[in-house]
Write an enzyme that holds these catalytic residues in place. Sequence first.
Site, PDB file in Angstrom:
ATOM      1  N   HIS A 150      15.414   6.708  -5.165  1.00 52.88           N
ATOM      2  CA  HIS A 150      15.492   5.375  -6.474  1.00 52.88           C
ATOM      3  C   HIS A 150      14.170   5.261  -7.188  1.00 52.88           C
ATOM      4  CE1 HIS A 150      14.397   3.603  -2.902  1.00 52.88           C
ATOM      5  NE2 HIS A 150      14.382   2.436  -3.481  1.00 52.88           N
ATOM      6  N   ARG A 151      13.155   5.225  -6.520  1.00 56.94           N
ATOM      7  CA  ARG A 151      11.915   5.013  -7.188  1.00 56.94           C
ATOM      8  C   ARG A 151      11.553   6.156  -7.808  1.00 56.94           C
ATOM      9  NH1 ARG A 151       9.667   3.075  -2.935  1.00 56.94           N
ATOM     10  NH2 ARG A 151      10.303   0.892  -3.306  1.00 56.94           N
ATOM     11  N   ALA A 198       0.700  -1.227   0.095  1.00 53.90           N
ATOM     12  CA  ALA A 198      -0.027  -0.055  -0.095  1.00 53.90           C
ATOM     13  C   ALA A 198       0.902   1.359  -0.150  1.00 53.90           C
ATOM     14  CB  ALA A 198      -0.890   0.110   1.233  1.00 53.90           C
ATOM     15  N   LYS A 241      11.244  13.396  -0.715  1.00 55.20           N
ATOM     16  CA  LYS A 241      12.001  11.981  -0.647  1.00 55.20           C
ATOM     17  C   LYS A 241      11.713  11.474  -2.082  1.00 55.20           C
ATOM     18  CE  LYS A 241      10.874   7.178   0.256  1.00 55.20           C
ATOM     19  NZ  LYS A 241      10.078   6.353   1.015  1.00 55.20           N
ATOM     20  N   ASP A 292      10.806  -3.087  -8.867  1.00 59.81           N
ATOM     21  CA  ASP A 292      11.512  -4.094  -8.020  1.00 59.81           C
ATOM     22  C   ASP A 292      12.563  -2.987  -7.313  1.00 59.81           C
ATOM     23  OD1 ASP A 292      11.499  -6.693  -6.852  1.00 59.81           O
ATOM     24  OD2 ASP A 292      13.158  -6.913  -7.428  1.00 59.81           O
TER      25      ASP A 292
END
Length: 211
Positions: free
Chosen positions: A193-194, A19, A188, A82
């Site tokens: 990275h995401r 979530a 953030k 991932d």
Amino acid sequence: MSTPELDPEVRLILATHNAHKVEELRAILTDAIPGFQPQWLASAAGLGMPEPVEDGVTFAQNALIKARAVVAATGLPAIADDSGICVDVLGGAPGIFSARWAGSHGNDQANLDLLLDQLSDIAPEHRGAAFVAAAALVLPDGTDYVELGKVRGQLLFARQGEGGFGYDPIFQPEGYEVSTAQLDPAEKNQISHRGRAFRALAPRLLPILPL
């Protein structure tokens, strides 16, 4: 497996049962794509879909496995990521095993405890690490795209902050004096990275969205 019932506004499925990632990705895409509407993005968990076996050996392979499973079940474009933490002195581990480093998938507390224990006697100058993410898009015709994102930093000796999830409380990004868990969510997402991986992927999403 029967085809999940989809809201007609949905244009894209996020292949996750986390979530936190759903909330984070909606914020990232809203910021990266002018006019993006959160309701265009549904999640595999929200549709009651089972999680596929992630037996890839790279972040990119596992992201594609998840996205392809969703496309096969729904016939809609799917995105997946991932990601994990790669610790220098551990030769890049936990890496793709980050979510199950302590043995139980998704047990953040156990994973953090184990990693902190393993690095308890490692000096600050040798605690370098990177968060790495692979963001994948798979289209119904089988076309796929993958983008990578990375942020360097170092591991702290104890948790700091209540925000974020995963390894955020023990990761201090380069150039910051706080952990990722202490950053404002918008800040953030700008450095994560995401966030970096999905902003790179965003131009591939434009043709499938009603903009």
